[in-house]
Design an enzyme around this catalytic site. Structure first.
Site, short mmCIF file in Angstrom:
data_model
loop_
_atom_site.label_atom_id
_atom_site.label_comp_id
_atom_site.label_asym_id
_atom_site.label_seq_id
_atom_site.Cartn_x
_atom_site.Cartn_y
_atom_site.Cartn_z
N THR A 54 0.46 4.29 -2.58
CA THR A 54 0.23 5.71 -2.26
C THR A 54 1.26 6.60 -2.94
OG1 THR A 54 1.48 5.64 -0.17
CG2 THR A 54 -0.91 5.25 -0.05
N LEU A 56 0.84 -1.19 0.00
CA LEU A 56 0.00 0.00 0.00
C LEU A 56 0.88 1.25 0.00
CD1 LEU A 56 -2.91 1.11 0.07
CD2 LEU A 56 -2.59 1.38 2.53
N TYR A 57 2.04 1.14 0.68
CA TYR A 57 2.99 2.26 0.67
C TYR A 57 3.32 2.64 -0.78
CZ TYR A 57 7.44 4.68 0.81
OH TYR A 57 8.46 5.59 0.61
N ALA A 58 3.71 1.63 -1.56
CA ALA A 58 4.07 1.87 -2.96
C ALA A 58 2.88 2.44 -3.72
CB ALA A 58 4.53 0.56 -3.61
#
Ligand code: UGA
Length: 446
Positions: free
Chosen positions: A256, A252-254
């Site tokens: 965002t 999810l980091y990637a």
């Protein structure tokens, strides 16, 4: 360790802005109706009802710009801002002290990259104003120590959140920033499974908030911001080039950060903002982030705590294109110097402006197990190694940057190999945590 982290880290609620809106006084409206007592009573009651509703929403801890969990931190935790003395500090910190210098708002200034970029800019005579919410995703005392360093360098860090629109607008009112270096973010690949909403709040909503303020500012600044090598996700074409696919993020980091790159396109397209996204490749060095592997490996090796070394399927090595902080700082400064100009003003576009993305990596991936060997040598302590299968929580197996675009566009030439960079990190670490090598079995220093 993760259990102690707040559900939405560091969303410090900031005080309401201290400047005034000029509303008509309700009495001016009432006077017009003085000939009809019933009507005037009705009007008074509706105005009172609307006013109390407004007051409720404005003072409630869940105003649109804050997440619901941020209400846990009460208003009294927020650092006050505004007032003549504060404005003077802001102006003085942002003042350019060399001919042709730039004036930069650095978000996430008390962060790892933010601190290094801010001091480097200040050193060459540029104006720098920091903004940071000092959240507790990792030990805030390290951020405070960086703030002290910045203060000695003449950089004032305003304590506030990038989601605080009124604060951003106020900063642009006080200083005509030429550039924004937007580094404030929720970092960390694996933590996104623990606290997904903090990534949306900081990396998506926070970015939009910064771009909104930038597009409304007059003059509009050019924006440089931190994307991530993680946007390459499942891409297997190596080395990773800016033209490769970035539509298969593994965390999810990637996702965002990738969303941020698309959002950048919108603000460039509609408002003429000049925007440069930098895909950083696993940045390490002195004053680094304690949530990163090289940092907590060092801490754990020193107190003989076992460390987990990830490996891919069929014992494949996991590797990163580790990039030393000084090389990243050169890339950031070159990006600011080559950012081009925003063409709009006051929210209107006047022509096309540059929109760019650059890889900032080192171009020589090193396996995690070799990273540990280097640390063992430098620390003169043998690590207790646990080789484990890489958990499926967002990590990719390897990263490797193709940096030819940054070489051409920015004159970016990384010069620090992992051995040299880690030597400098370890020297800093032992100096910053002096008891860590003697205090065996304790990790309380961090
Ligand atoms: O390049 C980037 O854009 C990203 O780089 C890092 O992410 P990462 O490369 O995962 O860095 P670390 O968390 O320090 O991990 C480094 C390597 O160690 C491995 N690792 C991590 C933790 C662990 O316990 N064991 C282990 O072998 C990871 O799989 C990875 O290969 C940063 O943490 C991100 O914020 C940044 O966006």
């Amino acid at each position: 360790m993760m259990d102690n982290l707040p559900s939405t880290p560091g969303k410090f609620k900031v005080d309401k802005p201290q400047y005034h809106h000029h509303h008509h006084h309700p009495r001016q409206l009432i006077l017009r109706w003085h000939h009809s007592p019933l009507l005037s009573k009705l009007v008074v009651w509706s105005i009172l009802a609307i006013a109390s509703l407004l007051a409720f929403f404005l003072l409630s801890p869940t105003t649109p710009n804050s997440s619901s969990t941020s209400g846990r931190r009460s208003l009294r935790n927020a650092a006050p801002w505004g007032g003549p003395a504060w404005e003077k500090r802001v102006r003085s910190s942002a003042r350019v002290r060399r001919p042709g210098g730039i004036s930069v708002l650095v978000t996430g200034a008390a962060g790892f990259v933010g601190t290094h970029v801010s001091t480097a800019l200040k050193r060459r005579g540029d104006g720098v104003l920091g903004l940071d919410n000092f959240n507790d995703y990792y030990d805030p005392s390290l951020k405070r120590a960086r703030q002290a360093l910045l203060s000695r360098a003449g950089v004032f860090v305003v304590e506030g959140d990038v989601n605080d629109g009124p604060l951003l607008h106020k900063l642009f009112d006080v200083v005509p920033f030429t550039h924004v270096m937007h580094l404030a973010a929720q970092a960390g690949v694996r933590y996104a499974m623990t606290n997904p909403s903090s990534y949306v709040h900081s990396n998506v909503a926070g970015l939009v908030s910064v771009l909104e303020a930038a597009k409304s500012a007059d003059p509009q600044p050019a924006v440089v911001w931190a994307s991530s090598s993680s946007v390459y996700g499942l891409n297997s074409h190596v080395p990773f080039s800016e033209v490769d696919r970035t539509d298969r993020p593994a965390s999810l980091y990637a996702a965002t950060k990738k969303a941020g790159e698309e959002i950048a396109h919108v603000y460039n397209h509609i408002y003429g903002l000049a925007i440069t996204g930098l895909r950083f490749f696993t940045v390490y060095g002195p004053w680094g982030r304690p949530d990163m592997a090289y940092f907590f490996f060092t801490r754990d090796i020193l107190c003989s705590k076992p460390i987990s070394i990830f490996e891919g399927p069929n014992h494949a090595t996991v590797a990163r294109d580790f990039t030393y902080i000084d090389d990243i700082v050169s890339g950031c400064l070159a990006s600011l110097d080559n950012a081009g100009k925003s063409t709009g003003s006051g929210g209107k576009k006047r022509g096309s402006a540059p929109l760019r993305v650059y890889n900032l990596g080192n171009t020589s991936p090193v396996s995690v197990s070799h990273l540990v060997s280097i640390l063992e040598q430098l620390l003169k302590v043998k690590a207790v190694r646990n080789v484990v299968k890489m958990p499926r929580n967002g990590d990719v197996q390897f990263t490797h940057a193709n940096i030819s675009l940054a070489q051409r566009g920015l004159g970016y030439h990384p010069t620090t190999d992992l051995n040299t960079g880690l030597k400098k990190f370890v020297r800093w670490y032992l100096d910053y945590y002096p008891t860590s090598s003697s205090k065996k079995g304790s990790s309380s220093a961090i």
